[in-house]
Design an enzyme around this catalytic site. Structure first.
Site, PDB file in Angstrom:
ATOM      1  N   LEU A  48     -37.357-156.373  16.100  1.00  0.00           N
ATOM      2  CA  LEU A  48     -37.427-154.959  16.485  1.00  0.00           C
ATOM      3  C   LEU A  48     -37.308-154.870  18.009  1.00  0.00           C
ATOM      4  O   LEU A  48     -38.251-154.587  18.722  1.00  0.00           O
ATOM      5  CB  LEU A  48     -38.727-154.331  15.989  1.00  0.00           C
ATOM      6  CG  LEU A  48     -38.742-152.809  15.864  1.00  0.00           C
ATOM      7  CD1 LEU A  48     -37.667-152.332  14.901  1.00  0.00           C
ATOM      8  CD2 LEU A  48     -40.083-152.322  15.379  1.00  0.00           C
ATOM      9  N   HIS A  49     -36.099-155.142  18.515  1.00  0.00           N
ATOM     10  CA  HIS A  49     -35.836-155.114  19.951  1.00  0.00           C
ATOM     11  C   HIS A  49     -35.501-153.689  20.396  1.00  0.00           C
ATOM     12  O   HIS A  49     -35.713-152.741  19.645  1.00  0.00           O
ATOM     13  CB  HIS A  49     -34.713-156.101  20.300  1.00  0.00           C
ATOM     14  CG  HIS A  49     -33.434-155.835  19.564  1.00  0.00           C
ATOM     15  ND1 HIS A  49     -32.435-155.047  20.074  1.00  0.00           N
ATOM     16  CD2 HIS A  49     -33.003-156.229  18.340  1.00  0.00           C
ATOM     17  CE1 HIS A  49     -31.435-154.970  19.198  1.00  0.00           C
ATOM     18  NE2 HIS A  49     -31.765-155.681  18.145  1.00  0.00           N
ATOM     19  N   ALA A  50     -34.984-153.509  21.586  1.00  0.00           N
ATOM     20  CA  ALA A  50     -34.819-152.183  22.199  1.00  0.00           C
ATOM     21  C   ALA A  50     -34.034-151.181  21.353  1.00  0.00           C
ATOM     22  O   ALA A  50     -34.480-150.058  21.153  1.00  0.00           O
ATOM     23  CB  ALA A  50     -34.181-152.317  23.574  1.00  0.00           C
TER      24      ALA A  50
END
Length: 88
Positions: A14-16
């Site tokens: 769940l990155h940017a």
């Protein structure tokens, strides 16, 4: 209160970009919406909060909603995250 537990399948977690998708989806609702991972829970309407969890791929997260539109909120957030191939 309505909650779901889902698995993050995005290869980088769940990155940017997916966190922004999640925050934008949550921000459309009046209910209090939180995401929990490894004993920590943050406001899902806060990009900094969601990013601070550092959620990797293949992690289980719990999304909880509490408020007048909680049913719609959980369903919409789950649909958006599935459509973006963020969760299974």
């Amino acid at each position: 209160m309505k909650q779901i537990t889902v698995t993050v399948i995005d290869p980088v977690g769940l990155h940017a970009r997916p966190a922004t998708v999640a925050v934008n989806a949550a921000s459309k609702f009046k209910s209090e919406i939180n995401v929990a991972f490894k004993g920590r829970e943050v406001n899902m309407k806060s990009i900094m909060g969601v990013m601070s969890l550092g959620i990797p791929t293949q992690s289980e997260i719990t999304i909880s909603c509490n408020g007048e539109d909680e049913e719609e909120a959980v369903a919409a957030i789950q649909d958006v995250l599935k459509a973006q191939n963020i969760i299974a």
